[in-house]
Motif scaffolding. Sequence first.
Motif, PDB file in Angstrom:
ATOM      1  N   VAL A 113       0.895  -1.206   0.015  1.00 23.96           N
ATOM      2  CA  VAL A 113      -0.035  -0.029  -0.008  1.00 23.96           C
ATOM      3  C   VAL A 113       0.702   1.248  -0.026  1.00 23.96           C
ATOM      4  CG1 VAL A 113      -1.833   1.080   1.030  1.00 23.96           C
ATOM      5  CG2 VAL A 113      -1.623  -1.430   1.501  1.00 23.96           C
ATOM      6  N   LEU A 114       0.759   1.997  -1.100  1.00 24.62           N
ATOM      7  CA  LEU A 114       1.183   3.358  -1.023  1.00 24.62           C
ATOM      8  C   LEU A 114       0.059   4.467  -0.299  1.00 24.62           C
ATOM      9  CD1 LEU A 114       3.443   5.554  -1.909  1.00 24.62           C
ATOM     10  CD2 LEU A 114       1.904   5.568  -4.238  1.00 24.62           C
ATOM     11  N   VAL A 115       0.674   5.010   0.706  1.00 20.22           N
ATOM     12  CA  VAL A 115      -0.156   6.089   1.248  1.00 20.22           C
ATOM     13  C   VAL A 115       0.164   7.611   1.220  1.00 20.22           C
ATOM     14  CG1 VAL A 115      -1.191   6.484   3.635  1.00 20.22           C
ATOM     15  CG2 VAL A 115      -0.783   4.261   2.988  1.00 20.22           C
ATOM     16  N   LYS A 116      -0.645   8.419   1.075  1.00 20.21           N
ATOM     17  CA  LYS A 116      -0.337   9.825   1.341  1.00 20.21           C
ATOM     18  C   LYS A 116      -1.069  10.707   2.668  1.00 20.21           C
ATOM     19  CE  LYS A 116      -0.478  14.339  -0.553  1.00 20.21           C
ATOM     20  NZ  LYS A 116      -1.814  15.041  -0.033  1.00 20.21           N
ATOM     21  N   ASP A 117      -0.705  10.661   3.437  1.00 23.80           N
ATOM     22  CA  ASP A 117      -1.493  11.373   4.589  1.00 23.80           C
ATOM     23  C   ASP A 117      -0.373  11.931   5.397  1.00 23.80           C
ATOM     24  OD1 ASP A 117      -0.461   9.306   6.119  1.00 23.80           O
ATOM     25  OD2 ASP A 117      -2.408   8.382   6.663  1.00 23.80           O
ATOM     26  N   GLN A 118       0.017  11.522   6.540  1.00 26.74           N
ATOM     27  CA  GLN A 118       0.843  12.153   7.455  1.00 26.74           C
ATOM     28  C   GLN A 118       2.281  11.910   6.937  1.00 26.74           C
ATOM     29  OE1 GLN A 118       0.467  14.662   9.561  1.00 26.74           O
ATOM     30  NE2 GLN A 118      -1.617  14.695   9.122  1.00 26.74           N
ATOM     31  N   GLY A 119       2.551  12.534   5.597  1.00 23.83           N
ATOM     32  CA  GLY A 119       3.841  11.820   4.925  1.00 23.83           C
ATOM     33  C   GLY A 119       3.510  10.990   3.915  1.00 23.83           C
ATOM     34  N   VAL A 120       4.382  10.403   3.176  1.00 22.88           N
ATOM     35  CA  VAL A 120       4.152   9.503   2.128  1.00 22.88           C
ATOM     36  C   VAL A 120       4.983   8.272   2.413  1.00 22.88           C
ATOM     37  CG1 VAL A 120       4.405   8.940  -0.344  1.00 22.88           C
ATOM     38  CG2 VAL A 120       3.800  11.382   0.232  1.00 22.88           C
ATOM     39  N   TYR A 121       4.317   7.124   2.372  1.00 23.14           N
ATOM     40  CA  TYR A 121       4.871   5.811   2.764  1.00 23.14           C
ATOM     41  C   TYR A 121       4.397   4.507   2.129  1.00 23.14           C
ATOM     42  CZ  TYR A 121       1.134   6.091   6.102  1.00 23.14           C
ATOM     43  OH  TYR A 121      -0.301   6.130   6.653  1.00 23.14           O
ATOM     44  N   MET A 122       5.079   3.608   2.199  1.00 25.88           N
ATOM     45  CA  MET A 122       4.701   2.205   1.667  1.00 25.88           C
ATOM     46  C   MET A 122       4.612   1.342   3.032  1.00 25.88           C
ATOM     47  SD  MET A 122       6.600   1.841  -1.876  1.00 25.88           S
ATOM     48  CE  MET A 122       5.067   1.480  -3.035  1.00 25.88           C
ATOM     49  N   LEU A 123       3.483   0.417   3.082  1.00 28.39           N
ATOM     50  CA  LEU A 123       3.744  -0.754   4.014  1.00 28.39           C
ATOM     51  C   LEU A 123       2.637  -1.741   3.286  1.00 28.39           C
ATOM     52  CD1 LEU A 123       0.852   0.019   6.605  1.00 28.39           C
ATOM     53  CD2 LEU A 123       1.169   1.395   4.781  1.00 28.39           C
ATOM     54  N   VAL A 126      11.975   9.273   1.069  1.00 23.70           N
ATOM     55  CA  VAL A 126      12.914  10.034   1.456  1.00 23.70           C
ATOM     56  C   VAL A 126      12.543  11.540   1.639  1.00 23.70           C
ATOM     57  CG1 VAL A 126      15.285  10.825   1.111  1.00 23.70           C
ATOM     58  CG2 VAL A 126      14.761   8.406   0.759  1.00 23.70           C
ATOM     59  N   GLU A 127      11.849  12.211   0.630  1.00 27.02           N
ATOM     60  CA  GLU A 127      11.529  13.543   0.672  1.00 27.02           C
ATOM     61  C   GLU A 127      10.249  13.711   1.561  1.00 27.02           C
ATOM     62  OE1 GLU A 127      13.244  12.154  -3.220  1.00 27.02           O
ATOM     63  OE2 GLU A 127      11.526  11.330  -1.915  1.00 27.02           O
ATOM     64  N   CYS A 128       9.540  12.928   2.028  1.00 29.09           N
ATOM     65  CA  CYS A 128       8.239  12.954   2.672  1.00 29.09           C
ATOM     66  C   CYS A 128       8.105  12.158   4.049  1.00 29.09           C
ATOM     67  CB  CYS A 128       7.012  12.733   1.582  1.00 29.09           C
ATOM     68  SG  CYS A 128       7.105  13.744   0.205  1.00 29.09           S
ATOM     69  N   ASN A 129       9.105  12.139   4.709  1.00 30.52           N
ATOM     70  CA  ASN A 129       9.055  11.389   5.919  1.00 30.52           C
ATOM     71  C   ASN A 129       9.034  12.594   7.033  1.00 30.52           C
ATOM     72  OD1 ASN A 129       9.982  10.183   8.463  1.00 30.52           O
ATOM     73  ND2 ASN A 129      11.692   8.854   7.304  1.00 30.52           N
ATOM     74  N   PRO A 130       8.040  12.344   7.809  1.00 33.83           N
ATOM     75  CA  PRO A 130       7.736  13.514   8.823  1.00 33.83           C
ATOM     76  C   PRO A 130       8.759  13.227  10.222  1.00 33.83           C
ATOM     77  CG  PRO A 130       6.016  11.892   8.901  1.00 33.83           C
ATOM     78  CD  PRO A 130       6.693  11.578   7.515  1.00 33.83           C
ATOM     79  N   ASP A 138       8.307  21.423   4.573  1.00 33.37           N
ATOM     80  CA  ASP A 138       9.009  20.863   3.666  1.00 33.37           C
ATOM     81  C   ASP A 138       8.241  19.546   2.998  1.00 33.37           C
ATOM     82  OD1 ASP A 138      10.771  22.930   3.836  1.00 33.37           O
ATOM     83  OD2 ASP A 138      12.295  21.299   4.801  1.00 33.37           O
ATOM     84  N   TRP A 139       8.024  18.559   3.893  1.00 35.38           N
ATOM     85  CA  TRP A 139       7.373  17.065   3.281  1.00 35.38           C
ATOM     86  C   TRP A 139       6.079  17.389   2.878  1.00 35.38           C
ATOM     87  CZ3 TRP A 139       3.055  15.393   5.044  1.00 35.38           C
ATOM     88  CH2 TRP A 139       2.523  15.434   6.217  1.00 35.38           C
ATOM     89  N   TRP A 140       5.189  18.403   3.670  1.00 42.52           N
ATOM     90  CA  TRP A 140       4.035  18.330   3.117  1.00 42.52           C
ATOM     91  C   TRP A 140       3.914  19.299   1.736  1.00 42.52           C
ATOM     92  CZ3 TRP A 140       0.908  22.657   1.735  1.00 42.52           C
ATOM     93  CH2 TRP A 140      -0.669  22.252   1.873  1.00 42.52           C
ATOM     94  N   GLU A 141       4.850  20.267   1.455  1.00 43.17           N
ATOM     95  CA  GLU A 141       4.713  20.792   0.238  1.00 43.17           C
ATOM     96  C   GLU A 141       5.227  19.896  -0.740  1.00 43.17           C
ATOM     97  OE1 GLU A 141       4.135  23.277  -2.692  1.00 43.17           O
ATOM     98  OE2 GLU A 141       3.318  23.798  -0.697  1.00 43.17           O
ATOM     99  N   ARG A 142       6.040  19.085  -0.600  1.00 45.60           N
ATOM    100  CA  ARG A 142       6.645  18.101  -1.547  1.00 45.60           C
ATOM    101  C   ARG A 142       5.608  16.922  -1.960  1.00 45.60           C
ATOM    102  NH1 ARG A 142      11.801  16.465  -3.281  1.00 45.60           N
ATOM    103  NH2 ARG A 142      11.244  15.145  -5.224  1.00 45.60           N
ATOM    104  N   ALA A 143       4.766  16.869  -1.021  1.00 46.91           N
ATOM    105  CA  ALA A 143       3.752  15.605  -1.077  1.00 46.91           C
ATOM    106  C   ALA A 143       2.605  16.121  -1.820  1.00 46.91           C
ATOM    107  CB  ALA A 143       3.155  15.164   0.293  1.00 46.91           C
ATOM    108  N   ARG A 144       2.279  17.471  -1.654  1.00 45.64           N
ATOM    109  CA  ARG A 144       1.466  18.197  -2.197  1.00 45.64           C
ATOM    110  C   ARG A 144       1.501  18.490  -3.782  1.00 45.64           C
ATOM    111  NH1 ARG A 144      -0.185  22.447  -4.403  1.00 45.64           N
ATOM    112  NH2 ARG A 144       2.033  23.573  -3.884  1.00 45.64           N
ATOM    113  N   ALA A 145       3.031  18.826  -4.055  1.00 46.31           N
ATOM    114  CA  ALA A 145       3.237  19.125  -5.203  1.00 46.31           C
ATOM    115  C   ALA A 145       3.308  17.921  -6.195  1.00 46.31           C
ATOM    116  CB  ALA A 145       4.868  19.594  -5.423  1.00 46.31           C
TER     117      ALA A 145
END
Length: 116
Positions: free
Chosen positions: A24-34, A52-56, A63-70
């Motif tokens: 599962v790829l998740v975008k919420d409080q960061g971006v992660y896979m599990l 790497v770029e979206c790890n809270p 930084d991570w929030w803007e990158r995930a949104r972009a």
Amino acid sequence: MIHFLATDLRAVIAEARTQQCRIVLVKDQGVYMLSEKGELENGRRKLIAWAVECNPNTVPFDDWWERARAEFGGDDFVEHFDCGDAVFDRVIDDGLDIQIRADARYLYIDAVAPRS
């Protein structure tokens, strides 16, 4: 484009294959896979591979929030991948990292050489 390290992903892929479930790829409080199923710790999935770029835990919130949104837009989402997909074989067998990018209609997932 966001980047996942093979060293982080291997355990997630192995867990998904052992549990015979999806990744599962998740975008919420960061971006992660599990793994869709797996061991819990304190009510949360124990094995998580962070982008790497979206790890809270390591990247400042703005930084991570803007990158995930972009990269993926403003809405949270969950996307499922077959753990038997060849791209995950390349992570396990060849030690390749994963890059994910998106456009308005699709997510693109690629195995890439680790960053030096």
